[in-house]
Write a protein that holds these residues in place. Structure first.
Motif, PDB file in Angstrom:
ATOM      1  N   ILE A 104       8.499  -1.466   1.389  1.00 10.60           N
ATOM      2  CA  ILE A 104       9.633  -1.342   0.664  1.00 10.60           C
ATOM      3  C   ILE A 104      10.402  -1.570   1.628  1.00 10.60           C
ATOM      4  N   ALA A 105       9.846  -1.853   3.073  1.00 11.47           N
ATOM      5  CA  ALA A 105      11.280  -2.360   3.812  1.00 11.47           C
ATOM      6  C   ALA A 105      11.792  -3.945   3.227  1.00 11.47           C
ATOM      7  N   GLY A 106      11.009  -4.172   3.271  1.00 11.48           N
ATOM      8  CA  GLY A 106      10.735  -5.989   2.923  1.00 11.48           C
ATOM      9  C   GLY A 106      11.914  -5.758   1.666  1.00 11.48           C
ATOM     10  N   TYR A 107      10.982  -5.517   0.687  1.00 11.54           N
ATOM     11  CA  TYR A 107      11.849  -5.066  -0.728  1.00 11.54           C
ATOM     12  C   TYR A 107      13.297  -4.400  -1.055  1.00 11.54           C
ATOM     13  N   GLY A 108      13.145  -3.459  -0.415  1.00 13.17           N
ATOM     14  CA  GLY A 108      14.203  -1.866  -0.268  1.00 13.17           C
ATOM     15  C   GLY A 108      15.483  -2.810   0.214  1.00 13.17           C
TER      16      GLY A 108
ATOM     17  N   GLY B 229       2.988  -1.874  13.184  1.00 14.28           N
ATOM     18  CA  GLY B 229       2.001  -3.290  12.744  1.00 14.28           C
ATOM     19  C   GLY B 229       1.838  -4.233  11.762  1.00 14.28           C
ATOM     20  N   TYR B 230       0.905  -3.090  11.312  1.00 17.98           N
ATOM     21  CA  TYR B 230       0.630  -3.585   9.271  1.00 17.98           C
ATOM     22  C   TYR B 230       2.053  -3.784   8.997  1.00 17.98           C
TER      23      TYR B 230
ATOM     24  N   ILE C 144       3.542  -7.030   7.250  1.00 21.82           N
ATOM     25  CA  ILE C 144       4.135  -7.426   5.527  1.00 21.82           C
ATOM     26  C   ILE C 144       4.990  -7.374   4.753  1.00 21.82           C
ATOM     27  N   ARG C 145       6.357  -6.647   5.710  1.00 20.21           N
ATOM     28  CA  ARG C 145       7.254  -6.397   5.525  1.00 20.21           C
ATOM     29  C   ARG C 145       8.236  -8.258   5.874  1.00 20.21           C
TER      30      ARG C 145
ATOM     31  N   LEU D 133       2.457  -8.625  -3.195  1.00 21.64           N
ATOM     32  CA  LEU D 133       0.851  -8.204  -2.714  1.00 21.64           C
ATOM     33  C   LEU D 133       0.150  -8.846  -2.399  1.00 21.64           C
ATOM     34  N   PRO D 134      -0.370  -9.751  -3.660  1.00 26.52           N
ATOM     35  CA  PRO D 134      -1.107 -10.770  -3.452  1.00 26.52           C
ATOM     36  C   PRO D 134      -0.948 -11.691  -2.925  1.00 26.52           C
ATOM     37  N   ASN D 135       0.190 -12.192  -2.303  1.00 24.63           N
ATOM     38  CA  ASN D 135       0.605 -13.250  -1.796  1.00 24.63           C
ATOM     39  C   ASN D 135       0.488 -12.534  -0.183  1.00 24.63           C
ATOM     40  N   VAL D 136       0.349 -11.661   0.257  1.00 25.34           N
ATOM     41  CA  VAL D 136       0.792 -11.108   1.476  1.00 25.34           C
ATOM     42  C   VAL D 136      -0.464 -10.655   2.376  1.00 25.34           C
ATOM     43  N   ILE D 137      -1.362 -10.191   1.369  1.00 26.90           N
ATOM     44  CA  ILE D 137      -2.663  -9.082   1.732  1.00 26.90           C
ATOM     45  C   ILE D 137      -3.156  -9.819   2.953  1.00 26.90           C
ATOM     46  N   GLY D 138      -3.516 -11.408   2.630  1.00 30.19           N
ATOM     47  CA  GLY D 138      -4.484 -12.371   3.454  1.00 30.19           C
ATOM     48  C   GLY D 138      -4.705 -11.741   4.849  1.00 30.19           C
ATOM     49  N   PRO D 139      -3.452 -12.347   5.492  1.00 33.22           N
ATOM     50  CA  PRO D 139      -3.228 -12.561   7.158  1.00 33.22           C
ATOM     51  C   PRO D 139      -3.259 -11.111   8.337  1.00 33.22           C
ATOM     52  N   LEU D 140      -3.095  -9.716   7.014  1.00 31.78           N
ATOM     53  CA  LEU D 140      -2.824  -8.193   7.032  1.00 31.78           C
ATOM     54  C   LEU D 140      -4.524  -8.272   7.662  1.00 31.78           C
TER      55      LEU D 140
END
Lengths: 270, 326
Positions: A90-94, A143-144, A148-149, A180-187
């Motif tokens: 939400i923070a990153g896309y909003g 942190g999480y 993602i943001r 999501l599929p492109n950002v979730i790995g490192p997390l």
């Protein structure tokens, strides 16, 4: 072996998980059975780790405490991930103002010392496992969400995201399918490395009496039991402390090895 | 007309709070595209081609003007109101691989428009049908974008664009980043699909071969304005605006026997922050006269529109070059 620490980590983690899962089979004694006559027995064949001030079998309590530690760690980490991912997306896309507001809240939360946060929550709601989970979520989520943001922000103007917008896809679909599929790995890697931290938080809160209620076995509570009598009966404190050390070490070795294998860019973080 | 654009302006804010101003990326352009027609926009980097395309696709808010698509005004539409239109107007983006979602299989990429618009269909069959339309075998359905070459990725992009039979396709640099032979294949594919499906196309490019190959009509863009608009063939035969003439003379000619005198343009493209007075091209125009520096030329003509005080006669050579050539 290419990764000796990783192998050691796997062995330790398997020991802890196995002990927790098969606690009833391995230790036949009831972890909560009070036996006033058997108080402060030192380790023996009957009581592998000795007994505590109420005569309870420490080996059994340690194994059952592992259940608490692991289930809290898994549940709290999963909850942190779920909340962190949603808020980060939400923070990153909003809109920009929402992003700024959320970052402010994350920073404010992050600036709280964990113990202060725990004390405040327990004062409000009383000691419980739920309080432990809530504290862990509050500690982890900023942190999480930030991770993602940041990545969502970077992908927001990627051509495949613009292409999806041009096609008429809504924000929910774009975030779910394309971001999501492109950002979730490192997390996921970072979260696996946070599991020992969560175990330490649970143990710490239970040690302070802010976590599980007695007589539920918890490593932190056992440590506290042993703490008062550490000069005369050190095995109680050892029974509480050793599993905390071995578990956190095991998960840390495992997590760092996984991280280096899957995402070398993150080396040296966390 | 499938698309009509009138006096379209797109501005970008620049500067901080105190001295905020705006630059015009697109400074008032008008054009029409008929059903089934291919219209090309050419111009240097930074001339506003992509901004104009994004504005038409409602990815970029406009600051003035009108956009009419299929008889309906679409400028100013927001959010859910744009959705029906997005089914009718598909855009292809510059980067062939980068415009495909990296963790999605080709099968799901080409059928995503069906899912987005809730169109009931046998998606497996549709994926195979679309892939065969663009000349890819069904084996590609299970691949991920990073397993595709640039040309294959471009074909996948084309397949996605035509998935729901749109009336208009906007193609931003459809041949960018592709080998020359693959460029030709992609252009032939686009031509072929246009004839078979009756699509109208808006092609944005700086590659004049592309324009010549596919476009019925074209517009030449300079600093966010059209300097010359008309039938592609007529413009290629006899460019009337000095800028068009310079662009065409810079186009590599495969036939070595054909004498080609390049018209070289002095100086750099002016900054959008400091647009030249009068005719904005006069700072680089070999034919510029004193009037050009003070008075902006209005576009003249109907089918062929030229924004120049002194349109060139066919075969005109710039004064400076004639001196050195002899």
């Amino acid at each position: 072996m290419a990764e000796p620490l990783g192998a050691l980590g796997i062995i330790l983690v398997l020991l802890v998980v196995g002990g927790a899962v098969f606690a009833d089979l391995i230790a036949s004694a009831d972890p909560n059975k009070i036996a006033p006559r058997d108080r402060f027995l030192s380790p023996s064949i009957d009581h592998l780790m000795g007994t505590d001030q109420l005569g309870r079998d420490l080996f059994s309590r340690v194994l059952h405490g592992g259940r608490i530690a692991l289930s809290v760690a898994l549940f709290a980490t999963a909850a942190s991930l779920a909340v962190g991912i949603v808020l980060g997306l939400i923070a990153g896309y909003g809109p920009r103002w929402l992003d700024n507001l959320m970052i402010l809240v994350f920073d404010a939360l992050k600036s709280f010392p964990t113990v202060m946060l725990a004390l405040a929550l327990v004062t409000l709601f009383g000691p419980s496992l739920t309080a432990v989970v809530v504290v862990v979520v509050l500690v982890n989520v900023p942190g999480y969400a930030r991770i993602i943001r940041t990545q969502t922000l970077a992908l927001k103007s990627a051509e495949f995201v613009t292409a999806a917008q041009s096609m008429g896809a809504g924000a929910g679909r774009i975030l779910r399918v394309h971001v999501l599929p492109n950002v979730i790995g490192p997390l996921l890697i970072l979260a696996s490395m946070d599991i020992p931290v969560v175990i330490a938080i649970e143990a710490g809160m239970s040690f302070l009496g802010l976590g599980v209620r007695p007589p539920t076995p918890s490593w932190g509570a056992i440590l506290n039991d042993g703490f008062t009598a550490i000069r005369d009966t050190p095995w109680i404190a050892v029974a509480g402390g050793l599993p905390i050390i071995l578990t956190t070490l095991g998960f840390t070795f495992l997590g760092e090895t996984l991280r280096d294998v899957f995402d070398p860019r993150l080396k040296g973080r966390g | 007309m499938i698309l009509s654009v009138r006096d379209l302006q797109v501005s970008f804010p620049v500067g901080r709070l105190m001295n905020r101003s705006a630059i015009l990326g697109v400074a008032g352009v008008s054009f029409d595209i008929a059903a089934g027609e291919t219209f090309a926009l050419v111009g240097e980097s930074g001339s506003g081609k992509t901004t104009l395309a994004r504005a038409v696709n409602l990815l970029q808010p406009i600051s003035a003007g009108e956009i009419t698509f299929d008889g309906k005004r679409i400028d100013g539409l927001k959010g859910a109101a744009t959705k029906p239109l997005r089914r009718e107007m598909a855009m292809m983006f510059q980067d062939p691989v980068g415009s495909l979602s990296p963790r999605v299989q080709v099968r799901d990429i080409v059928t995503e428009p069906f899912r987005v618009h809730g169109v009931e269909a046998d998606l497996r069959a549709e994926a195979d049908r679309l892939l065969s339309l663009v000349g890819l075998s069904g084996d590609f359905a299970n691949r991920f974008p990073h397993q595709l070459s640039g040309g294959q990725a471009r074909r996948v992009g084309v397949a996605r664009a035509i998935a729901l039979n749109p009336k208009l396709i906007i193609a931003d640099e459809p041949t960018a980043g592709l080998d020359v032979s693959v460029q030709g294949e992609v252009l032939n594919l686009l031509n072929d699909l246009r004839e078979r499906l009756g699509l109208a196309m808006l092609i944005i490019t700086h590659n004049l071969h592309v324009v010549h190959h596919v476009a019925d009509r074209m517009a030449v863009m300079y600093l966010g304005r059209f300097v010359e608009t008309g039938e592609t063939e007529a413009i290629f035969q006899a460019p009337a605006h000095p800028y068009t003439a310079a662009l065409l003379s810079a186009n590599p000619e495969p036939d070595p026997d054909k004498a080609k005198d390049r018209i070289s343009l002095p100086a750099e493209v002016p900054s959008l922050l400091a647009r030249p007075t009068g005719c904005e091209f006069h700072t680089r125009c070999p034919w510029a006269q004193s009037r050009c520096g003070t008075e902006a030329p209005a576009a003249q003509g109907t089918d062929r529109r030229i924004a120049c005080h002194f349109p060139l006669s066919p075969g005109a050579r710039p004064p400076a070059v004639q001196e050195t050539a002899s």
